[in-house]
Motif scaffolding. Structure first.
Motif, short mmCIF file in Angstrom:
data_model
loop_
_atom_site.label_atom_id
_atom_site.label_comp_id
_atom_site.label_asym_id
_atom_site.label_seq_id
_atom_site.Cartn_x
_atom_site.Cartn_y
_atom_site.Cartn_z
N GLY A 33 28.47 -47.54 52.51
CA GLY A 33 27.77 -46.43 52.04
C GLY A 33 26.63 -46.73 50.80
N GLU A 34 26.03 -45.73 50.44
CA GLU A 34 25.02 -45.85 49.40
C GLU A 34 25.61 -46.62 48.10
OE1 GLU A 34 21.89 -46.24 47.83
OE2 GLU A 34 21.75 -44.71 49.48
N GLN A 35 24.80 -47.29 47.54
CA GLN A 35 25.31 -48.30 46.53
C GLN A 35 24.50 -47.84 45.14
OE1 GLN A 35 27.68 -50.33 46.83
NE2 GLN A 35 27.86 -49.46 48.78
N LEU A 36 23.48 -47.04 45.46
CA LEU A 36 22.66 -46.58 44.34
C LEU A 36 22.68 -45.06 43.87
CD1 LEU A 36 19.41 -48.83 44.72
CD2 LEU A 36 21.17 -49.15 43.14
N TYR A 37 22.77 -44.86 42.67
CA TYR A 37 22.34 -43.36 42.31
C TYR A 37 20.90 -43.11 42.20
CZ TYR A 37 22.77 -39.02 39.71
OH TYR A 37 22.59 -38.06 39.18
N HIS A 38 20.82 -41.69 42.63
CA HIS A 38 19.42 -40.95 42.28
C HIS A 38 19.67 -39.61 41.96
CE1 HIS A 38 15.36 -39.43 43.48
NE2 HIS A 38 15.02 -40.41 42.66
N SER A 39 19.20 -39.17 40.84
CA SER A 39 19.58 -37.83 40.47
C SER A 39 18.95 -36.57 41.49
CB SER A 39 18.96 -37.61 38.98
OG SER A 39 19.13 -36.23 38.66
N PRO A 40 19.71 -35.67 41.79
CA PRO A 40 18.99 -34.65 42.47
C PRO A 40 17.97 -33.70 41.66
CG PRO A 40 21.26 -33.94 41.81
CD PRO A 40 21.04 -35.41 41.51
N LEU A 41 17.98 -34.03 40.47
CA LEU A 41 17.20 -33.07 39.52
C LEU A 41 15.72 -34.23 38.96
CD1 LEU A 41 19.42 -31.38 36.94
CD2 LEU A 41 18.51 -30.74 39.15
N SER A 42 16.02 -35.34 39.85
CA SER A 42 14.72 -36.30 39.37
C SER A 42 13.51 -35.60 40.03
CB SER A 42 14.82 -37.57 39.78
OG SER A 42 14.07 -38.54 39.48
N ARG A 43 12.21 -35.95 39.31
CA ARG A 43 10.87 -35.30 40.08
C ARG A 43 10.15 -36.80 40.09
NH1 ARG A 43 8.58 -32.07 35.51
NH2 ARG A 43 6.94 -31.58 37.05
N SER A 44 9.30 -36.76 41.16
CA SER A 44 8.20 -37.75 41.52
C SER A 44 6.98 -37.38 41.28
CB SER A 44 8.66 -38.60 42.89
OG SER A 44 7.91 -39.52 43.30
N GLY A 45 6.00 -38.10 40.85
CA GLY A 45 4.65 -37.80 40.71
C GLY A 45 3.89 -38.70 39.86
N PRO A 46 2.63 -38.67 39.65
CA PRO A 46 1.75 -39.37 38.75
C PRO A 46 2.32 -39.07 37.31
CG PRO A 46 0.49 -38.67 40.35
CD PRO A 46 1.95 -37.86 40.60
N GLY A 47 2.58 -40.21 36.59
CA GLY A 47 2.92 -39.95 35.15
C GLY A 47 4.60 -39.76 34.72
N LEU A 48 5.14 -39.62 36.22
CA LEU A 48 6.65 -39.24 35.82
C LEU A 48 7.41 -40.32 36.11
CD1 LEU A 48 6.84 -35.83 37.69
CD2 LEU A 48 6.57 -35.98 35.24
N ALA A 49 8.61 -40.72 35.44
CA ALA A 49 9.69 -41.66 35.99
C ALA A 49 10.94 -40.99 36.58
CB ALA A 49 10.01 -42.19 34.52
N GLN A 50 11.21 -41.34 37.74
CA GLN A 50 12.30 -41.04 38.44
C GLN A 50 13.78 -41.75 37.92
OE1 GLN A 50 11.83 -41.00 43.08
NE2 GLN A 50 10.07 -42.21 42.54
N ARG A 51 14.59 -40.47 37.81
CA ARG A 51 15.83 -40.92 37.52
C ARG A 51 16.64 -41.27 38.28
NH1 ARG A 51 17.60 -41.60 32.46
NH2 ARG A 51 16.54 -39.53 31.85
N GLY A 52 17.00 -42.90 38.43
CA GLY A 52 17.91 -43.57 39.48
C GLY A 52 17.18 -44.49 40.26
N GLY A 53 18.04 -45.17 41.27
CA GLY A 53 17.63 -46.18 41.97
C GLY A 53 17.49 -47.41 40.85
N VAL A 54 16.21 -48.33 41.06
CA VAL A 54 15.99 -49.43 40.65
C VAL A 54 14.61 -49.21 39.88
CG1 VAL A 54 16.14 -51.91 40.34
CG2 VAL A 54 17.53 -50.55 41.79
N PRO A 55 14.44 -48.57 38.62
CA PRO A 55 12.95 -48.42 37.97
C PRO A 55 12.82 -49.90 37.46
CG PRO A 55 14.32 -46.68 37.18
CD PRO A 55 15.13 -47.65 38.10
N VAL A 56 11.24 -50.34 37.60
CA VAL A 56 10.86 -51.38 37.07
C VAL A 56 10.62 -51.22 35.70
CG1 VAL A 56 9.18 -53.42 37.24
CG2 VAL A 56 10.36 -52.54 39.23
N ILE A 57 11.22 -51.85 34.74
CA ILE A 57 10.72 -51.75 33.32
C ILE A 57 9.70 -53.03 32.75
CG2 ILE A 57 11.65 -52.02 31.13
CD1 ILE A 57 12.45 -49.62 32.86
N PHE A 58 8.31 -52.76 32.44
CA PHE A 58 7.47 -53.61 32.00
C PHE A 58 6.16 -52.89 31.65
CE2 PHE A 58 3.26 -55.44 33.02
CZ PHE A 58 3.52 -56.55 32.77
#
Length: 274
Positions: A33-58
């Motif tokens: 099954g699924e191994q990563l969490y992704h918030s159902p309240l997360s928003r995606s779009g220019p300038g927004l950071a999605q909550r969950g998965g594997v964001p790249v920090i840099f």
């Protein structure tokens, strides 16, 4: 064009990546099954950071710099540079490079490549940083992995013994003495653990079975362990969902890599579901 890239290996392993943020959102090993969490309240779009998965920090971790928190990579739209399905695997390469907007936040010419490869029960991720400019720069980086769990209070982490850490909540330094680090129910944890990362094991002690993720690294020296706890107050996270994930992320924080013009830095993580 959709922002989502779907990968499927011949053995049935699956992954979903988002061009917005250059982010792995989902990983399902073959037969699991699924191994990563992704918030159902997360928003995606220019300038927004999605909550969950594997964001790249840099190029900075948290507020350890003068730019946006956790840097500029997770809020920009990346490009699909390459995609392939082999006889035993599937992979995708995403790319981000500087533009007028990034230069306002961080005045350096750079290129990032994120390579994601999946096969069977294994996920491989590689982050490459290139200095495309005419002057040297230093940076921090991390793969901010949100691992899905049924109950964070049943999670322990192995592989951190005798490692120095900084508690970001208290500002105090310490050393992890015990073989296992246990998360306390409802209590937040936010630690930067320093030093060469040995293989890590994230273990979820279920009522009927035990789930183990074995995590190895090449190039990342540090580890971050984070869970916001029951009183998190995060607008893009359901109140009870602190129980549904543990962030165990490989990072390069304490010793910042320095790149001369034309140089490249590469780090990898390999995760296996046992």
């Amino acid at each position: 064009m959709s922002d989502l890239i779907q990968l499927r290996s011949p053995d049935g392993a699956r992954a979903t990546l988002s061009l917005q943020g250059g982010q792995l959102l989902s990983w399902q090993p073959a037969g699991a099954g699924e191994q990563l969490y992704h918030s159902p309240l997360s928003r995606s779009g220019p300038g927004l950071a999605q909550r969950g998965g594997v964001p790249v920090i840099f190029p900075q971790f948290a507020a350890q710099g003068v730019g946006p928190r956790h840097g500029i990579a997770r809020t920009r739209r990346w490009a699909l540079a390459h995609r392939d399905q082999g006889r035993q695997d599937a992979l995708a390469v995403l790319r981000l490079q500087d533009d007028a907007d990034t230069l306002r936040d961080w005045p350096h010419a750079f290129g990032l490549e994120l390579t994601v490869r999946l096969s069977g029960a294994v996920l491989e991720m590689e982050l490459a940083v290139e200095n495309r400019g005419e002057s040297r720069f230093e940076f921090q980086a991390a793969l901010h992995s949100y691992w899905a769990v049924e109950d964070a209070a049943r999670v322990v982490v192995e592989g951190l013994q005798d490692r120095r850490y900084m508690d970001s909540l208290s500002g105090l330094d310490g050393v992890q003495h015990s073989h296992r680090l246990e998360l306390l129910s409802g209590k937040p944890i936010d630690r930067i653990i320093y030093g060469p990362a040995s293989p890590l094991r994230l273990i979820e002690l279920g009522e009927t079975q035990t789930r183990r993720l074995h995590i190895e690294t090449e190039g990342f020296d540090d580890v971050v362990l984070w869970n916001p706890g029951s009183e998190h107050g995060l607008a893009d996270l359901p109140l009870a969902d602190w129980q549904r994930f543990v962030c165990l992320e490989l990072a390069q924080i304490e010793h910042r890599p320095v790149l001369e013009p034309g140089e490249e830095w590469v780090a990898r993580q390999t995760v296996r579901l046992l």
